[in-house]
Write an enzyme that holds these catalytic residues in place. Structure first.
Site, PDB file in Angstrom:
ATOM      1  N   CYS A 170       0.860  -1.187   0.000  1.00 24.83           N
ATOM      2  CA  CYS A 170       0.000   0.000   0.000  1.00 24.83           C
ATOM      3  C   CYS A 170       0.894   1.235   0.000  1.00 24.83           C
ATOM      4  CB  CYS A 170      -0.920   0.000   1.217  1.00 24.83           C
ATOM      5  SG  CYS A 170      -2.035   1.419   1.285  1.00 24.83           S
ATOM      6  N   GLY A 171       0.824   2.023  -1.070  1.00 27.60           N
ATOM      7  CA  GLY A 171       1.667   3.203  -1.195  1.00 27.60           C
ATOM      8  C   GLY A 171       1.321   4.282  -0.189  1.00 27.60           C
ATOM      9  N   HIS A 172       0.041   4.659  -0.132  1.00 25.32           N
ATOM     10  CA  HIS A 172      -0.335   5.713   0.815  1.00 25.32           C
ATOM     11  C   HIS A 172      -0.097   5.241   2.246  1.00 25.32           C
ATOM     12  CE1 HIS A 172      -4.235   3.932   2.185  1.00 25.32           C
ATOM     13  NE2 HIS A 172      -4.059   4.776   3.179  1.00 25.32           N
TER      14      HIS A 172
ATOM     15  N   HIS B 127      -8.595  -4.189  -7.647  1.00 25.65           N
ATOM     16  CA  HIS B 127      -8.631  -2.728  -7.731  1.00 25.65           C
ATOM     17  C   HIS B 127      -9.010  -2.331  -9.159  1.00 25.65           C
ATOM     18  CE1 HIS B 127      -6.165  -3.177  -4.119  1.00 25.65           C
ATOM     19  NE2 HIS B 127      -6.313  -1.888  -3.867  1.00 25.65           N
TER      20      HIS B 127
ATOM     21  N   CYS C 152      -3.682   6.946  -4.863  1.00 29.04           N
ATOM     22  CA  CYS C 152      -3.366   5.512  -4.782  1.00 29.04           C
ATOM     23  C   CYS C 152      -1.936   5.245  -5.244  1.00 29.04           C
ATOM     24  CB  CYS C 152      -4.350   4.667  -5.584  1.00 29.04           C
ATOM     25  SG  CYS C 152      -4.131   2.873  -5.343  1.00 29.04           S
ATOM     26  N   GLY C 153      -1.080   4.900  -4.303  1.00 27.53           N
ATOM     27  CA  GLY C 153       0.319   4.671  -4.635  1.00 27.53           C
ATOM     28  C   GLY C 153       0.540   3.469  -5.531  1.00 27.53           C
ATOM     29  N   THR C 154      -0.091   2.337  -5.209  1.00 30.39           N
ATOM     30  CA  THR C 154       0.084   1.154  -6.060  1.00 30.39           C
ATOM     31  C   THR C 154      -0.634   1.334  -7.391  1.00 30.39           C
ATOM     32  OG1 THR C 154      -1.763   0.058  -4.920  1.00 30.39           O
ATOM     33  CG2 THR C 154       0.473  -0.443  -4.151  1.00 30.39           C
TER      34      THR C 154
END
Length: 311
Positions: free
Chosen positions: A88-90, A208, A236-238
């Site tokens: 999870c990027g964020h 997603h 959304c980072g990913t």
């Protein structure tokens, strides 16, 4: 009475709940093995932390773990109202900001072990965080899916730490006042993908769905439907990583060139990539803000001690 120490933050609008203490010890040598033990033997704790009355469907959890590699600062397992996330990027940005608040991280570059593999995160002097994500790539281009009520939808399938179906060719308006229609549309796409057995590599579940449109102040605006049917308030980072993988594959973005990704809420991430093997290594820059340092209480007498779950 069970007590769970958490730090809440939000990254570009999307909340993260970092769990520091109070969880049972997890078995396993690697973070992926610990995630499996969490899922298989301790999932009630995920429900207690994520679901109402203590949580909500937008919240992403991050369990602080000892690292699996000697040169990592920590490990982390990400989870939400419906299950577990490879990366999870964020949430990684929120993790770094929260650990800095606790005095456990100083500005500089830090390696973090995740179930999807190691990532690095640089805490800048001004509080911003740059995450160097896992290897990302496009698996398939312009895949058709028949979506009941909407017709044929084409999208790219890409990996950015989670599996994404990315759609740019659509008639939807990406504005906050249209979130209900956007949710219906993207949920219908996800159900159609599952019904038609369209997956990521090696049968990976595409959980997603990401829509794109032009934006006046960024290179693109997106709407991301997450696995639990909530939409991502951040860019959304990913998902941005998956987008960069597609842009790179199409020759539309050069290595090192900055891509500004806006969210449905107007918040922004800056991103760029390096080529690596058959894929790319994306970097995402954003900022998190703390919102709570709290202790969750789990009273066994409470009928909703372990969360309110949908039937």
């Amino acid at each position: 009475m069970k007590r769970v120490h958490v730090i809440d933050s939000h990254t570009a609008g999307e909340p993260t709940r970092l769990v520091m203490e109070g969880m049972p010890a997890l078995s396993g040598r690697t973070i992926a093995e610990k995630c499996d033990d969490f899922r298989d033997n301790h999932d009630a704790w995920r429900r207690a932390i994520m679901l109402e009355p203590r949580g909500h469907d937008v919240l992403v959890g991050a369990l602080y773990c000892a690292p699996e590699s000697s040169d990592a600062s920590c490990g982390v397992i990400f989870f939400n109202n419906s299950g577990y996330l490879g990366m999870c990027g964020h949430g990684t940005i929120g993790l770094v900001a929260s650990l800095h608040h606790l005095g456990q991280l100083t500005p500089g570059c830090h390696k973090i072990d995740t179930p999807a593999g190691p990532v690095s995160a640089t805490l800048h002097d001004d509080g911003a965080v740059t995450v160097r994500n896992v290897l990302s790539y496009r698996h398939r281009r312009r895949v058709p899916v028949e979506v009941p009520g909407y017709g044929t939808v084409h999208g790219d399938i890409a990996w950015g730490g989670n599996w994404f179906f990315l759609v740019s060719d659509h008639d939807m308006t990406l504005e906050l006042d249209n979130v209900e229609a956007l949710t219906d549309y993207t949920w219908a796409i996800r159900q159609a993908l599952e019904a038609q057995s369209i997956t990521g590599e090696n049968g990976g579940v595409i959980d997603h769905i990401e829509l794109f449109c032009d934006d006046r102040e960024a290179d693109s605006r997106n709407f991301v439907l997450c696995p639990g049917k909530a939409y991502d308030r951040s860019p959304c980072g990913t998902g941005t990583s998956a987008k960069l993988a597609c842009l790179a594959a199409d020759g539309k973005l050069a290595p090192g060139q900055v891509w500004t990704q806006a969210s449905i809420c107007g918040s922004r991430f800056e991103a760029f990539y390096e080529r690596e093997g058959d894929g790319i290594r994306p970097s995402i820059k954003g900022r998190a803000y703390l919102s709570a340092d709290a202790t969750l209480l789990i009273d066994e007498r409470d009928p909703f001690a372990w969360g309110i779950a949908s039937p």
